[in-house]
Scaffold this motif. Structure first.
Motif, short mmCIF file in Angstrom:
data_model
loop_
_atom_site.label_atom_id
_atom_site.label_comp_id
_atom_site.label_asym_id
_atom_site.label_seq_id
_atom_site.Cartn_x
_atom_site.Cartn_y
_atom_site.Cartn_z
N ARG A 141 0.84 -1.21 0.00
CA ARG A 141 0.00 0.00 0.00
C ARG A 141 0.87 1.26 0.00
N GLU A 158 0.70 4.08 -2.91
CA GLU A 158 0.48 5.49 -2.58
C GLU A 158 1.64 6.35 -3.08
N HIS A 183 -6.41 0.98 -6.33
CA HIS A 183 -6.00 1.97 -5.33
C HIS A 183 -6.20 3.38 -5.87
N GLN A 202 -10.06 4.04 -6.15
CA GLN A 202 -10.77 4.05 -4.87
C GLN A 202 -10.32 5.16 -3.93
N HIS A 203 -9.01 5.44 -3.90
CA HIS A 203 -8.47 6.40 -2.93
C HIS A 203 -8.18 7.77 -3.52
N HIS A 204 -8.12 7.87 -4.84
CA HIS A 204 -7.79 9.16 -5.46
C HIS A 204 -8.83 9.62 -6.47
N ARG A 212 -2.68 6.28 7.21
CA ARG A 212 -3.84 6.59 6.37
C ARG A 212 -5.09 5.92 6.89
#
Length: 449
Positions: free
Chosen positions: A195, A199, A226, A229-231, A449
């Motif tokens: 992860r 990132e 990733h 979903q996260h950005h 995070r």
């Protein structure tokens, strides 16, 4: 009258087993004394008593080496269980390499006389016969090198082993590439390192909500998922492996990312034939996929990276490197793991990226991180050995044990490297749109995070 005391002592013959017969030949072929202790099928032994012990369990191992001398023959003898080590395989191989280095052993190229001598010794030991069967796990590719059909077969050989196999081997991120280990705190593990790597890539690429990312060689979708979903990034994910494409599509549906992620099961060369992709992406990523492109094909690959980007767009290449002595990784890797793979020194890759019109802005070496990553995979393999053998069979499990152990040693000993190379496509005025420092890249870790 002659008494018993007057008789000369009876000389008992020194026991001569298979090990003693082979020792002079082995030392000649190695260029010096045995670096390991060898125990043969008949129980005879030779070599230093304090060295790792190699078991030669059957005559077939010698027959295999006659037909396939060198690294590949030794690897196949190990895969089939005809040769084994007393010690942990990694510890044994490390000790063997150290002993060879300390003694300065440089095996000379075997002469015709050496080959005849080896055949004669094998004949006396009853090891001569037809070529042993090739293990089923060996790749058998056909067709022109790096044709689309052959590349699809090469990728399928490695990545379509089964999603169940990789789910057993990898952590929950399903990232099959070098992690980024930011902590040695208790509880920090492989998934955290992956992860943190994902990132870091997103930060280097400057990803923001609504940005468009082209993920070439997306694997099981770790970066694709990733980033979306996260950005909030819109991702086009490309893979040549059917099993991977099916897995990523399933994850996209399960996570409700259908509006953000498109998965294409195509060859990377087909990207150039899609007019909607030309010069439209804010970022391009290719994580340990460039090794499969091929030497002659790499300049065209870098042009695709460049042409897919809008001006001031960024590309991140994470790629393994190697010197000229074994650009494909060696006979075992090329036959059983990644056929047609090609690696080069990182400086040459930088030159090829610049030759395509990209400006290289950062190179970060992750070699030590790969030692940690591969060791984590190897521990999983050993701890869940029974599950792996039930899933893919003993021979394939031994292929992967040898692959992971050898890979960790190659990175540990600096025979291989891995790097993240960040590039940008400047606009006509030369503006790269890059931040003046790296400050924004190295912030919180996975645990924050």
């Amino acid at each position: 009258m002659t008494t018993t005391a007057d008789r000369p002592p009876v000389r008992r013959a020194t026991p001569t087993g298979a090990a003693q017969r082979l020792e002079p030949l082995a030392e000649r072929l190695l260029g010096g004394g045995l670096p390991v202790r060898v125990r043969m099928w008949d129980g005879s032994e030779a070599g230093p008593e304090d060295a790792p012990t190699v078991h030669v369990r059957s005559r077939r191992a010698l027959r295999r080496l006659l037909w396939e001398p060198g690294e590949l023959g030794l690897a196949e003898a190990y895969i089939t269980g005809e040769i084994d080590l007393d010690e942990d395989l990694g510890d044994g191989l490390r000790a063997m390499r150290r002993a060879m280095d300390e003694r300065g052993l440089t095996p000379p190229a075997p002469s015709l006389a050496d080959r005849l001598r080896a055949a004669g010794t094998a004949l006396r030991l009853g090891a001569v016969g037809p070529r042993p069967p090739v293990p089923a796990a060996r790749a058998g590719l056909r067709g022109a090198l790096h044709s689309k059909a052959r590349d699809r077969a090469a990728i399928s050989h490695h990545y379509d082993l089964s999603n169940a196999f990789y789910a057993l081997l990898l952590d929950e991120t399903m990232a099959y590439s070098c992690g980024y280990w930011t902590s040695d705190a208790p509880g920090y593990g492989p998934a955290d390192a992956q992860r943190d790597k994902l990132e870091l890539i997103c930060r280097k690429l400057g990803l923001r909500p609504g940005a468009r990312l082209l993920d070439i060689g997306c694997g099981w979708g770790s970066l694709t998922l990733h980033a979306a979903q996260h950005h909030g990034v819109r991702v086009t994910a490309v893979t040549l492996a059917a099993e991977q494409a099916a897995y990523v599509r399933g994850q996209v549906t399960a996570r409700g990312l259908e509006e953000l992620v498109e998965v294409l099961n195509i060859d990377y060369r087909d990207i150039a034939e899609r007019p909607e992709t030309r010069g439209t992406y804010d970022a391009v990523s290719t994580i340990e996929m460039g090794e499969h492109v091929g030497d002659a094909e790499y300049p065209a690959f870098t042009r695709i990276l460049h042409d897919s980007l809008r001006p001031r767009g960024r590309v991140l290449v994470q790629q393994m490197s190697r010197g000229a002595n074994a650009p494909g990784g060696g006979a075992f890797i090329e036959s059983y793991i990644a056929p047609d793979m090609h690696m080069r020194p990182v400086g040459e890759t930088v030159g090829l990226l610049e030759g395509a019109g990209l400006e290289v802005r950062d190179v970060e070496a992750l070699r030590e991180h790969y030692v940690l990553t591969v060791d984590a995979w190897r521990r999983t393999l050993e701890e869940r050995w029974a599950e792996f053998t039930a899933l893919v069979g003993e021979e394939t499990a031994r292929v992967w044990r040898l692959y992971l152990v050898g890979g960790a040693l190659a990175f540990e000993e600096r025979r291989m490297g891995v790097d993240q190379i960040l590039c940008v496509r400047p606009d006509r005025a030369g503006d790269a749109g890059m931040e003046p420092t790296r400050r924004d890249w190295y912030g919180s870790s996975a645990g924050d995070r």
